[in-house]
Design an enzyme around this catalytic site. Structure first.
Site, PDB file in Angstrom:
ATOM      1  N   PHE A 103       0.753  -1.258   0.199  1.00  0.00           N
ATOM      2  CA  PHE A 103      -0.003  -0.041  -0.039  1.00  0.00           C
ATOM      3  C   PHE A 103       1.024   1.328   0.067  1.00  0.00           C
ATOM      4  O   PHE A 103       0.699   2.239  -0.656  1.00  0.00           O
ATOM      5  CB  PHE A 103      -1.117   0.014   1.250  1.00  0.00           C
ATOM      6  N   HIS A 135      -7.315  -9.517   7.857  1.00  0.00           N
ATOM      7  CA  HIS A 135      -8.357  -8.877   7.297  1.00  0.00           C
ATOM      8  C   HIS A 135      -8.876  -9.502   6.013  1.00  0.00           C
ATOM      9  O   HIS A 135      -9.248  -9.136   4.954  1.00  0.00           O
ATOM     10  CB  HIS A 135      -7.180  -7.679   6.434  1.00  0.00           C
ATOM     11  N   CYS A 169     -27.350 -14.489   1.211  1.00  0.00           N
ATOM     12  CA  CYS A 169     -27.540 -15.770   1.859  1.00  0.00           C
ATOM     13  C   CYS A 169     -25.992 -16.414   2.522  1.00  0.00           C
ATOM     14  O   CYS A 169     -26.141 -17.551   2.803  1.00  0.00           O
ATOM     15  CB  CYS A 169     -28.131 -16.613   0.624  1.00  0.00           C
ATOM     16  N   ASN A 224      11.646  -4.718   8.335  1.00  0.00           N
ATOM     17  CA  ASN A 224      11.028  -3.943   7.247  1.00  0.00           C
ATOM     18  C   ASN A 224      12.075  -2.935   6.668  1.00  0.00           C
ATOM     19  O   ASN A 224      12.870  -2.176   7.380  1.00  0.00           O
ATOM     20  CB  ASN A 224       9.901  -3.023   8.099  1.00  0.00           C
TER      21      ASN A 224
END
Ligand code: CNA
Length: 245
Positions: free
Chosen positions: A30, A119, A130, A215
């Protein structure tokens, strides 16, 4: 202590993964420079705006057009060396669980046996009326044929993922909480750690539990970590796998 020593001296390792673990598989994350947020507006709307429940309720044709063009095909990608390294870490008895923010199903495809998809999972879809479930192939066909995918009952079929401004699944969040509480080592891999409430789970670790952050950019949790590695996670995890096998 380096990462290998931390893993060797731990008994209950939990991995917390984000979009950065899948970039080597060709799936944009992202927030980095090549991420989905910077890929530009879609019909005048930002990706963040479109991927919200509010937008889904308001404009389903645009939601599904965006989903089909920018996200759905990403589910066809293959796991990379980071996903495989976590399988190995499980096989040697160290890794007990993966808590992931990703929706790409790559941990499951790689063969990790305990994965908590915070998520949701884009490989699955369901009817909002349904609750009938559809697999990836069935949903792909619906996306090809219809502007808005429909169940046999007439209800809208949507990916089984959590949208912005939507609640996380309570059972999965609770299970993730208990895994983090049980851990003596939590390794966060490829996450900017800014999406809540997912990132807040890291604050739930016990004081004895060590936190490692892998990271390639800084995160808000770096100061709380016993070890921070600002490198490509594929390189780091490949080295770890060699060291522990
Ligand atoms: P993010 O906010 O995009 O952060 C990803 C982080 O990973 C960034 O800080 C990058 O710098 C870093 N990064 C990228 N590649 C690497 C690499 N090879 N090695 C090390 N670091 C790297 O994504 P988060 O997961 O933190 O945010 C949570 C969102 C993103 C969740 O809601 C996900 O569902 C959503 N997302 C998921 C996917 C996917 O399923 N693969 C893709 C895009 C977004």
């Amino acid at each position: 202590m380096n990462l290998t020593d931390l893993v060797k001296t731990s008994n209950y390792v939990v991995a917390f993964t984000g979009a950065g673990i899948s970039t080597e598989s060709g799936i944009p994350d992202f927030r980095s420079t090549s991420g989905l947020y910077l890929s530009g507006k879609f019909e005048g709307h930002s990706p963040e705006e479109i991927l919200s429940k509010r937008f889904f309720l308001k404009d389903k044709p645009t939601f599904f057009a965006f989903y089909k063009e920018r996200l759905h095909n990403l589910l066809n990608k293959k796991p990379n060396r980071s996903h495989h390294a976590l399988v190995k870490l499980e096989q040697v008895g160290k890794l007990k669980c993966i808590v992931t923010q990703n929706i790409d199903n790559l941990h499951e495809t790689a063969g990790s046996s305990k994965v908590l998809d915070l998520h949701g999972n884009g490989a699955r879809s369901r009817c909002i009326s349904c609750c009938e479930k559809y697999n990836y192939e069935q949903f792909s066909k619906m996306l090809e044929e219809k502007e808005v995918p429909r169940c046999f009952c007439g209800g809208v079929v949507r990916p089984d993922t959590v949208l912005f401004d939507e609640w996380l699944n309570d059972d999965i969040f609770d299970a993730a909480y208990h895994e983090i509480k049980s851990a003596d080592l939590v390794i966060s891999i490829g996450s900017s750690l800014v999406v809540q409430p997912a990132a807040s789970l890291l604050s739930e670790k016990t004081p004895e539990c060590k936190l490692v952050i892998i990271n390639n950019t800084e995160t808000p949790y770096d100061k709380k970590a016993a070890l921070v590695i600002h490198e490509n996670c594929g390189d780091v995890l490949e080295t770890l796998t060699k060291d522990i096998s």
